[in-house]
Write an enzyme that holds these catalytic residues in place. Structure first.
Site, mmCIF file in Angstrom:
data_model
loop_
_atom_site.group_PDB
_atom_site.id
_atom_site.type_symbol
_atom_site.label_atom_id
_atom_site.label_comp_id
_atom_site.label_asym_id
_atom_site.label_seq_id
_atom_site.Cartn_x
_atom_site.Cartn_y
_atom_site.Cartn_z
ATOM 1 N N ALA A 51 0.827 -1.210 0.000
ATOM 2 C CA ALA A 51 0.000 0.000 0.000
ATOM 3 C C ALA A 51 0.859 1.256 0.000
ATOM 4 O O ALA A 51 1.972 1.269 0.508
ATOM 5 C CB ALA A 51 -0.910 0.002 1.223
ATOM 6 N N GLY A 59 1.374 -5.323 1.805
ATOM 7 C CA GLY A 59 0.155 -5.789 1.151
ATOM 8 C C GLY A 59 0.432 -6.643 -0.073
ATOM 9 O O GLY A 59 -0.357 -7.516 -0.423
ATOM 10 N N GLU A 84 0.912 -9.983 1.229
ATOM 11 C CA GLU A 84 -0.386 -10.474 1.696
ATOM 12 C C GLU A 84 -1.238 -10.964 0.518
ATOM 13 O O GLU A 84 -1.932 -11.978 0.629
ATOM 14 C CB GLU A 84 -1.097 -9.402 2.509
ATOM 15 C CG GLU A 84 -0.397 -9.187 3.850
ATOM 16 C CD GLU A 84 -0.969 -8.064 4.680
ATOM 17 O OE1 GLU A 84 -1.325 -8.326 5.845
ATOM 18 O OE2 GLU A 84 -1.061 -6.923 4.168
ATOM 19 N N GLU A 129 6.026 -3.300 7.528
ATOM 20 C CA GLU A 129 5.216 -2.272 8.188
ATOM 21 C C GLU A 129 5.656 -1.992 9.623
ATOM 22 O O GLU A 129 5.553 -0.863 10.095
ATOM 23 C CB GLU A 129 3.725 -2.676 8.217
ATOM 24 C CG GLU A 129 3.060 -2.827 6.886
ATOM 25 C CD GLU A 129 3.150 -4.222 6.302
ATOM 26 O OE1 GLU A 129 2.232 -4.608 5.572
ATOM 27 O OE2 GLU A 129 4.132 -4.933 6.556
#
Length: 164
Positions: free
Chosen positions: A37, A77, A80, A100
Site C-alpha cells: 500500500a 500488502g 499479503e 510495516e
C-alpha cells in the site's frame, strides 16, 4: 491503489464466472510484484471501494487455482496478496517481507494470520516482528513459495497454473 484493487477484484470475478478459465495468474508490472500500500493514503479520509483484505479473501476462496508470479519485491500488502494465492512462484532475485513494523504498523490484510499457517509460528513471528526482507531462496526453504526460478517467472507461473 484503489485502481489496482478494483482491477484485481474485477479480474478475479470475471475469471471465476468464465468456465473457459481454468486458473488465474497474478503478477506485477515492470519486474515488481507489489511494494504494498501507498502509506500516504493511510492519513487520507476513508474512501469508498474494495479493501485489500476482501480482495485477498476473494483470491483465497476462488475455486480456480490462483498462482502468484513474484518478481522483484512482494512487500506488505503485496506479500499479503501472494499469501492469499494458492501457489507462489518467485524469481531467484525476489525479496518478500512485511516491513510495516519498521514504521510502527502491523500488517493489516491478515498477513499475520496467513503467514503462520503457511510457514509456522516461529518463522512467521520473525518476519512479522523484524520487518526484514526474505530472499527467494530462504522463502523456498521456509515454504513461503512453492518454487524459485531463474528464468521468466510469469511463464513459470502460467506453466504451473496449467499443470494444476
Amino acid at each position: 491503489s484503489l485502481t489496482v484493487l478494483q482491477a484485481l477484484e474485477d479480474g478475479l470475478k470475471r475469471a471465476d464466472a468464465d468456465p473457459s478459465v481454468k486458473a488465474v495468474m497474478i503478477c506485477g508490472e515492470n519486474g515488481k510484484f507489489s511494494a504494498g500500500a501507498d502509506i500516504r493514503g493511510f492519513s487520507s479520509p476513508k474512501r469508498q471501494g474494495t479493501g485489500l483484505g476482501s480482495i485477498i479473501s476473494l483470491i483465497e476462496r476462488s475455486e480456480k487455482p490462483v498462482v502468484a508470479a513474484i518478481e522483484g519485491i512482494a512487500l506488505g500488502g503485496g506479500l499479503e496478496v501472494a499469501l492469499g494465492c494458492h501457489y507462489r512462484i518467485a524469481h531467484v532475485k525476489a525479496q518478500m517481507g512485511l516491513p510495516e513494523v519498521t514504521i510502527g504498523l502491523l500488517p493489516g490484510a491478515e498477513g499475520t494470520q496467513r503467514l503462520p499457517r503457511l510457514i509456522g509460528v516461529p518463522a512467521a513471528l520473525d518476519i512479522i516482528t523484524t520487518g526484514r526482507h526474505i530472499p527467494a531462496t530462504e522463502a523456498l526453504k521456509l515454504g513461503l513459495v512453492d518454487e524459485v526460478v531463474e528464468e521468466n517467472t510469469v511463464e513459470a507461473a502460467i506453466h504451473l497454473a496449467n499443470k494444476v
